[in-house]
Structure formats: C-alpha cells, structure tokens
Design a protein around this motif. Structure first.
Motif, short mmCIF file in Angstrom:
data_model
loop_
_atom_site.label_atom_id
_atom_site.label_comp_id
_atom_site.label_asym_id
_atom_site.label_seq_id
_atom_site.Cartn_x
_atom_site.Cartn_y
_atom_site.Cartn_z
N ALA A 78 28.30 -14.65 16.25
CA ALA A 78 27.50 -14.71 15.03
C ALA A 78 28.09 -13.79 13.97
CB ALA A 78 26.05 -14.32 15.32
N ILE A 79 27.98 -14.20 12.72
CA ILE A 79 28.45 -13.38 11.60
C ILE A 79 27.30 -12.51 11.11
CG2 ILE A 79 29.36 -13.44 9.24
CD1 ILE A 79 30.69 -16.08 9.93
N LYS A 80 27.52 -11.21 11.10
CA LYS A 80 26.49 -10.24 10.74
C LYS A 80 26.65 -9.82 9.29
CE LYS A 80 25.13 -5.48 12.00
NZ LYS A 80 25.43 -4.36 12.94
N GLY A 88 21.08 -9.55 8.65
CA GLY A 88 21.04 -10.99 8.90
C GLY A 88 22.18 -11.44 9.78
N TYR A 89 21.99 -12.63 10.39
CA TYR A 89 23.01 -13.25 11.23
C TYR A 89 23.13 -14.73 10.86
CZ TYR A 89 22.83 -9.21 14.39
OH TYR A 89 22.87 -7.95 14.92
N ALA A 97 23.43 -25.09 12.21
CA ALA A 97 23.68 -23.76 11.67
C ALA A 97 22.37 -23.11 11.23
CB ALA A 97 24.65 -23.85 10.50
N SER A 98 22.25 -21.82 11.51
CA SER A 98 21.05 -21.06 11.15
C SER A 98 21.43 -19.76 10.47
CB SER A 98 20.20 -20.75 12.39
OG SER A 98 19.79 -21.92 13.05
N ILE A 112 16.18 -19.87 8.57
CA ILE A 112 16.29 -21.17 7.92
C ILE A 112 17.48 -21.92 8.51
CG2 ILE A 112 15.21 -20.47 5.74
CD1 ILE A 112 18.00 -20.13 4.58
N GLN A 113 17.44 -23.24 8.41
CA GLN A 113 18.55 -24.08 8.81
C GLN A 113 19.43 -24.33 7.58
OE1 GLN A 113 18.99 -25.05 12.10
NE2 GLN A 113 17.22 -23.70 12.41
#
Length: 375
Positions: A78-80, A88-89, A97-98, A112-113
């Motif tokens: 995951a990108i932080k 957020g991630y 994708a979320s 959110i999507q």
C-alpha cells in the motif's frame, strides 16, 4: 547558512555528545509532576491490519485507552501518505482500488473506492496526496502500441467519480499540494534520466511551469510554512509555493541528515523535522533523529547511548525505529519501535530532546507503531 566545516562539527557534536552513554545500571525513569495531559493517537500494525488506539498519560505512566479507528487489512505494498494531521493508504485488492484515511483533528476515518471507471490492475499508481477536499493520484499505464501514459487524477474526496485527469510528459515520482498548486516530481527515464518539478494550477488544472531539478531529486516534503522541500541525498532545495523562489541547502561531507529515506516523520511548530535515520554500524540501524532546517544541523539519538545492553536487548528488545513524533506541550520525543522476534509487538519510548536529553519512560504495545499523532 553554516559553512561546510561548521556544519560537519555541529552534526558530529550533537550526534555523539548530546546523548550520553549509559552504564549497566538501570537509568532512573523521570516522573514529572507538572505534565500537561495529552493523548497520543497511535496507528499500530498487527497481522497486516492497521488499527489506531489512544495512549494516555496515567498517574505514573502511559496507558492504552480505547481503539479509535480501524483500517482493517492493508496490503504490504500500500502507498502511505502522511500530513501534519492525516494518515492515508492507497491500495488495491482484486483489481479494485481504495483510498482510506484518518483525520487526527476531526478523529474521523473514511474509505472511498477510486478508479471505479477502470481496471485498477491496469494502472501503476506511484504516489498519492490529498487535502481537505481533493485527492491527487499520480499513475502510469501502458498503452497498446504507444509509449507509457503518465497522468495525475484529481478527484473529490466526497465524490470520487467527479474527477479530472492531467497528462504529464514524464513519469511521476511524488506529489505534494500547497497554496492551490500541485507539485509533481517527475523523472525523464527514457532520455536524460533527469528529474523535473511540474507545477499545476489547481484553479484551472493547467500546467504552469516545469522546473529542471537535475539528478537524484528523489522525494518531496512540505514544511509548516507550506514551502516545498525537494530532497536529494546530499542537499535539499526549498521552493516558495507562491513566488517559486528557490533556496539551496548543501550538506558537508558525511553530514547528510538522511531524512530522504524516512518511513515516518513529524514536523513541529518551529519547523524542526523528526525522522528515522539509517546509521550503519549502530546496534540498531534505524534510529530517531531530528533535523533543524534553520541551522542545517542534525541530532542523532543512538539507542546504545541512553539504554544499557540489558534494556536494549531484553527489557525493551528493540529491533527498529518505526514511528516518531514530538509532544510540544511536554517537550517529549515519542519513538515508536518494533520488538525483536516477538511477532507483531512494539512499544513507545519517550525522551526529552537535546541539549537537555533524558530518558523518560516506555510503554509496550500489542502492535508495531506506524504513526503517532499528538491530540
């Protein structure tokens, strides 16, 4: 700015003199009667799940309170994204994708999507940022028979299906929003291997200008004055988001602060930067450190300089520094750490900063601290 020799001396003096070596005796833990009551919201990782809990000041020590948020399962890739008040991630699962985030000021978590109009597995997202209103997702994708397509998607956090896409000339690396502009670090990987800074006007979504950054401009930060910090291994450039004026800060030989590689960071009200520094040869290679942008100086807190061998390897059993923050009300640095060989367990140390350095106390936690917010 300090001269080359002065900066080198300043760094070395603070790294190894400010933190005195402890003896084999147990250091006396400090209990300060005048502590100001402050809660710490700590994001903990355990079994690939991210949960947030409140750590409060008890009568004599820190205590774990209630859980305030749960991100659930977060993939390792995951990108932080972290700002002064938000974590957020961005991640994908089954090609969906979320974006999930927590606002520490409002104590609200939301998910959110995104890319609901597309197959998220066809997109390589490289950087994410967001503010109170918008999200900014920089990505690349392969186009059949064409060169790669580089894009920043700007979407509404409240209505992610309402978005605009801004095409880039080069591969995006990092993104930061400031002063109604979006700053996108890009790499010309096919021709010159040089980095550029593309600046986008968020009133119109038009590219205002692209600045040449040369080589090794690897990361963007934003300070408390909303200035953009372009970080290189051996220097950093500070850019005024309004005038785009640039100030260059170089480091002396062997005195680079190393915040370019930090996983977690915290910037206090005076602009001092708290981060994880890699120190090869130290007992623990990832250690807490601070960088003063005004003085161009670094203070490094080596664990072996304030913990005995028994504390380091048995009592606290520290493997690595994983999170860092600063409690300005009580003048405490909070150091989150992972324990050695004990599953998903960690803890938090509190220390007072140099030059009045002291070890304060510790709390063990069921989970590895990832980020700490001061409430």
């Amino acid at each position: 700015m300090k001269t080359y020799n002065f900066v080198a001396y300043f760094l070395l003096a603070f790294s190894f003199v400010a933190c005195e070596k402890s003896t084999d005796e147990q250091p006396e833990e400090i209990v300060i009667e005048t502590d100001i009551a402050v809660d710490y919201t700590v994001f903990l990782e355990a079994n690939d799940n991210i949960n947030a809990a409140v750590v409060s000041m008890g009568q004599d020590n820190l205590v774990v309170g209630e859980e305030v948020a749960s991100f659930g399962l977060i993939p390792a890739n995951a990108i932080k994204f972290k700002s002064s008040s938000s974590l957020g991630y961005y991640y994908t699962a089954n090609c969906e994708a979320s974006l999930q985030w927590y606002n520490a000021e409002e104590k609200l978590s939301k998910k959110i999507q995104v890319f609901t109009d597309d197959n998220a597995c066809d997109i390589n997202v490289v950087a994410v940022a967001y503010d109170e209103i918008d999200m900014f997702i920089a990505y690349e994708r392969d186009l059949l028979g064409k060169d790669k397509h580089f894009v920043v998607r700007r979407g509404s956090l409240n209505n992610p299906e309402n978005y605009a896409e801004i095409t880039l000339n080069n591969k995006p690396v990092d993104v930061v929003a400031s002063s109604n502009k979006l700053f996108v670090l890009t790499l010309n990987e096919f021709v010159s291997n040089e980095y550029h800074l593309t600046i986008i006007d968020l009133n119109s979504n038009d590219v205002l200008i692209t600045l040449d950054l040369g080589y090794d401009a690897l990361r963007l930060f934003k300070n408390n004055s909303d200035q953009i910090i372009v970080s290189y291994p051996e220097l950093h450039t500070t850019i005024d988001p309004i005038t785009l004026d640039k100030t260059y800060t170089t480091y002396g030989e062997d005195t680079a602060p190393g915040f370019i590689n930090t996983n977690d960071f915290f910037m206090d009200g005076n602009g001092k930067f708290y981060f994880q520094k890699n120190m090869q040869g130290a007992n623990i290679t990832e250690v807490p450190a601070t960088y003063d942008f005004e003085k161009n100086s670094t203070v490094v807190y080596l664990y072996e300089n304030f913990l005995s061998d028994a504390e380091l390897n048995v009592k606290f059993n520290i493997a690595n520094t994983t999170a860092i923050a600063y409690d300005d009300k009580n003048n405490y640095i909070l150091v989150g750490y992972e324990k050695n060989g004990s599953g998903d367990n960690g803890g938090i140390l509190r220390i007072t900063p140099s030059p009045d350095f002291e070890f304060v106390d510790n709390i063990d936690l069921s989970g590895i601290p990832q980020t700490i917010f001061i409430d």
